[in-house]
Scaffold this active site. Structure first.
Site, mmCIF file in Angstrom:
data_model
loop_
_atom_site.group_PDB
_atom_site.id
_atom_site.type_symbol
_atom_site.label_atom_id
_atom_site.label_comp_id
_atom_site.label_asym_id
_atom_site.label_seq_id
_atom_site.Cartn_x
_atom_site.Cartn_y
_atom_site.Cartn_z
ATOM 1 N N GLU A 13 23.250 31.243 52.124
ATOM 2 C CA GLU A 13 21.646 30.790 51.931
ATOM 3 C C GLU A 13 20.783 31.316 52.926
ATOM 4 O OE1 GLU A 13 19.926 26.188 51.435
ATOM 5 O OE2 GLU A 13 21.690 26.760 52.709
ATOM 6 N N LYS A 58 16.839 26.196 44.445
ATOM 7 C CA LYS A 58 17.396 24.943 44.834
ATOM 8 C C LYS A 58 16.658 23.998 44.402
ATOM 9 C CE LYS A 58 19.229 23.236 49.150
ATOM 10 N NZ LYS A 58 19.259 23.429 50.872
ATOM 11 N N CYS A 109 23.866 25.003 48.543
ATOM 12 C CA CYS A 109 24.037 23.950 49.632
ATOM 13 C C CYS A 109 24.025 22.404 49.199
ATOM 14 C CB CYS A 109 22.947 24.281 50.674
ATOM 15 S SG CYS A 109 23.653 23.639 52.576
#
Length: 349
Positions: free
Chosen positions: A212, A284, A317
């Site tokens: 990331e 995300k 994540c």
């Protein structure tokens, strides 16, 4: 109307024997959809299995039938259906198999669901191939409708047949846990990650996954408009490096980047194919709290992408802290989930 025995034409038994026929199922009365039988528009000697949401937004029920299977063998479940009032087939229409183990409750039994649908004239055909688990002694086919109050579905043909097992699809994946020494410039990020890709590229992978924020992780700390200025329009210098490396090593590359689009920025992941072409990007959906006060906006959907080795999804994540992230990707057909992240509690994995 027809008797239960007339419905056996809907399912092809592996051994040609008779079966117990179809029966309606729901976990509790308040969730019961409307079950009905109707003449098939394609064959005057057949009936279609019907199921309707019946204006119940919580409807959850299925037509079911048991079949004998052999552990370890491959079976193809194929359904031909017509439907109306359904916006998302993968969410609301779920033909699946419960691999039964004696009298054990189904929460102790493996399950597999059809993931692939295609139009076939006025009908929709769904099919998938599964391997019967080694500890099962039967299969319960369920034609499930769920959470679709305005839907009506007709199952015109259903078959469960033994087939040759699908060939293996080995995928060689290269990953890294790496960040440039802090502080690093944007150009140094390009160089450092390019060198790491070169190391992995020599092993001839099909896919390389970077962490990331790979384009910004070791830049001097910033936020707001200053951080936005460091984000990359796609394609920018970092993505151009990824494209070149993907072409050089003939592999897919996925990397998390800080993306700039217009006046906004997103925590995104990009996926390039073996020719260096952008397959797609995933933003995300669940920014970790420090990201939002820094000015990073959330994504609003989960997507899947086709590759030459299967269907790929991406979650970034903090997305993984909600099981719905993986569930949505699986419902959309993901066979492999890529997981770029910058910092993580590994026990959660």
């Amino acid at each position: 109307m027809t008797t239960k025995a007339n419905l056996l034409t809907h399912i092809a038994r592996m051994d040609g024997s008779t079966s117990e026929g179809w029966y309606p199922w729901t976990p509790m009365p308040s969730l019961t959809p409307r079950f009905f039988l109707e003449d098939s528009p394609y064959d005057s000697h057949r009936m279609s299995l019907g199921i309707s949401g019946d204006s119940n937004c919580y409807c959850f029920g299925a037509w079911c039938q048991h079949a004998r299977v052999q552990p370890g063998k491959a079976y193809r479940l194929r359904v031909t259906t017509r439907c109306r009032g359904i916006e998302d087939l993968a969410l609301h229409l779920t033909p699946h198999i419960v691999w039964r183990r004696g009298d054990l409750p189904e929460e102790h039994c493996a399950e597999d669901a059809v993931r692939y649908f295609r139009c076939a004239g006025e009908s929709i055909m769904g099919e998938d191939t599964f391997i019967a688990p080694g500890n099962c002694d039967g299969a319960e086919v369920r034609l499930l409708l769920r959470y679709a109050p305005d839907a009506t579905v007709w199952f015109d043909d259903v078959s469960l047949s033994e087939v040759a097992p699908p060939p293996p699809r080995p995928v060689r994946v290269g990953t890294m846990r790496f960040r440039p020494v802090h502080p690093a410039t944007a150009a140094e990020h390009v160089q450092a990650y390019g060198e790491q890709i070169d190391r992995l590229g020599m092993t001839r992978p099909d896919l390389i996954v970077l962490p990331e924020f790979a384009n910004t992780v070791s830049l001097p700390s910033s936020r707001g408009i200053d951080l936005w200025k460091t984000a990359e329009k796609i394609p920018g210098p970092f993505c151009e490096m990824l494209m070149e490396k993907a072409r050089t090593y003939g592999c897919y590359i996925c990397a998390g980047i800080l993306e700039q689009e217009g006046a906004f920025m997103f925590n995104a992941a990009v996926l390039f194919d073996r020719r260096g072409t952008l397959v797609g990007k995933q933003r995300k959906v669940h920014p970790y709290w420090p990201e939002e006060p820094m000015g990073i906006s959330p994504g609003d959907r989960f997507q899947v992408f086709d590759t030459d080795f299967g269907t790929v999804g991406i979650m970034i994540c903090y997305d993984s802290w909600w099981p719905e992230s993986a569930r949505l990707l699986a419902l959309k057909g993901a066979e492999l989930i890529l997981f770029p992240n910058a910092g993580y509690e590994e026990k959660i994995l």
